[in-house]
Enzyme design. Structure first.
Site, PDB file in Angstrom:
ATOM      1  CD  GLN A  50      63.038  66.171  31.009  1.00 19.71           C
ATOM      2  OE1 GLN A  50      63.311  66.017  29.819  1.00 19.71           O
ATOM      3  NE2 GLN A  50      63.452  65.341  31.936  1.00 19.71           N
ATOM      4  CG  ASN A  51      57.382  64.412  34.629  1.00 16.57           C
ATOM      5  OD1 ASN A  51      57.743  64.022  33.524  1.00 16.57           O
ATOM      6  ND2 ASN A  51      57.834  63.898  35.759  1.00 16.57           N
TER       7      ASN A  51
ATOM      8  CB  CYS B 101      44.110  83.996  25.773  1.00 22.76           C
ATOM      9  SG  CYS B 101      43.663  84.823  24.232  1.00 22.76           S
TER      10      CYS B 101
ATOM     11  CB  CYS C  10      41.068  89.299  23.578  1.00 18.39           C
ATOM     12  SG  CYS C  10      41.862  87.700  23.269  1.00 18.39           S
TER      13      CYS C  10
ATOM     14  CG  ASN D 203      66.397  55.996  34.307  1.00 20.15           C
ATOM     15  OD1 ASN D 203      65.495  55.196  34.062  1.00 20.15           O
ATOM     16  ND2 ASN D 203      66.508  57.171  33.724  1.00 20.15           N
TER      17      ASN D 203
ATOM     18  CB  THR E 163      64.780  62.298  32.896  1.00 22.11           C
ATOM     19  OG1 THR E 163      64.957  62.909  31.612  1.00 22.11           O
ATOM     20  CG2 THR E 163      66.014  62.514  33.740  1.00 22.11           C
ATOM     21  CB  SER E 164      65.101  58.983  28.282  1.00 22.69           C
ATOM     22  OG  SER E 164      64.474  60.123  27.734  1.00 22.69           O
TER      23      SER E 164
ATOM     24  CG  HIS F 102      58.857  70.065  28.746  1.00 18.29           C
ATOM     25  ND1 HIS F 102      59.296  68.775  28.619  1.00 18.29           N
ATOM     26  CD2 HIS F 102      59.863  70.844  28.272  1.00 18.29           C
ATOM     27  CE1 HIS F 102      60.515  68.762  28.084  1.00 18.29           C
ATOM     28  NE2 HIS F 102      60.884  70.003  27.879  1.00 18.29           N
TER      29      HIS F 102
ATOM     30  CD  GLU G 291      66.366  48.759  32.156  1.00 23.56           C
ATOM     31  OE1 GLU G 291      67.538  48.523  31.804  1.00 23.56           O
ATOM     32  OE2 GLU G 291      65.670  47.962  32.811  1.00 23.56           O
TER      33      GLU G 291
HETATM   34 ZN   LIG Z   1      42.823  86.810  25.125  1.00 23.15          ZN
END
Ligand SMILES: [Zn+2]
Length: 261
Positions: free
Chosen positions: A103-104, A129, A153, A216, A191-192, A121, A218
């Site tokens: 997820q990083n 663009c 563009c 983890n 990861t939580s 992510h 925690e």
């Molecule tokens: Zn473009």
């Protein structure tokens, strides 16, 4: 002394595994010194990520959002992959197939040397663009003070990261689900487990028969459903795992010394 023990079940399953998926989150990056960008950081402390990391915010004030990402890139450029990232790379020598699902957005797994990385992510080092989707390369280590314009563009260029309210990239998600579905072991690290759909990766792996171990400092939602919970930092636990696996490989009967007598 370590505050955790490596369960024999996990070591045995890893030693026999053909395929492992390593699912990582912010805790992994935090051990390298990547901040969460939610604390006090000069002028940026006035903003919440939810107010800047959206398409609406970008279209309303592209320069402001671009400058925030420039600030974040500058910080990420100063940090290094940690012992946890390097241990994930080392697993590739011990297990035929190792896929990282992260997820990083900081590119640290690739910088460490992992060869299969699915970035759910996005990646802050890439841009594209908003009008035509063409990737826009600023160049490694380079920054652009103003919002760049697309060479094809003339459209606005944005960071290739998933903003609030946006879908995950289909190809990365599909690849991550395939990796999880085919894994013998799923390691979730730092990861939580609260950001969905990403957080469902360990459940997908378990449903397909994988052993799920959560690493983890925690306990959290993922540790509650995991087969194994190891309370500790990635930079300590993962290198230990690699060392123990190397020992098992060198002396495969190490876990059952009483047999044969
Ligand atoms: Zn473009």
């Amino acid at each position: 002394m370590s505050s955790y023990a490596l369960p024999r079940l996990l070591l045995e399953r890893l030693a026999a595994a053909d395929s492992v998926v390593v699912f990582t989150g912010a805790g992994m990056s935090a051990e390298s010194g990547v901040p969460t960008f939610r604390g006090a950081e000069g002028i940026w402390s006035r903003f919440k990520p939810e107010e800047l990391a959206t398409m609406d915010a970008f279209l309303r004030n592209p320069q402001l959002v671009w400058e925030w990402y420039t600030h974040r890139r500058a910080i990420i450029a100063t940090v290094q992959p940690n012992a946890g990232h390097r241990a994930v790379v080392a697993l590739e020598k011990l297990i035929p197939r190792v896929a990282v699902v992260t997820q990083n957005i900081d590119n640290l797994h690739r910088r460490a040397g992992s060869t299969v990385v699915h970035e759910l992510h996005g990646n802050i080092e890439r841009n594209y663009c908003v009008t035509c989707g063409t990737p826009h390369d600023i160049g490694p280590g380079k920054t652009s003070a103003g919002v760049p314009r697309c060479a094809s563009c003339g459209g606005l260029v944005r960071p290739d990261v998933v903003w609030f309210g946006e879908m995950l990239p289909d190809d990365e998600w599909d690849a991550a689900v395939r990796a999880a579905s085919g894994a013998d072991v799923c390691l979730s690290v730092g990861t939580s487990g609260v950001v969905y759909p990403a957080a469902s990766i360990p459940a997908i792996a378990r449903k397909a028969g994988a052993l799920h171990a959560d690493v983890n400092p925690e306990p959290g939602p993922l540790s509650e459903t995991a087969d194994v919970f190891i309370k500790g930092l990635a930079g300590a636990v993962l290198p230990d795992l690699v060392t123990r696996l190397e020992e098992l490989r060198a002396r495969p009967n190490i876990t059952s010394p009483e047999e044969g007598h």
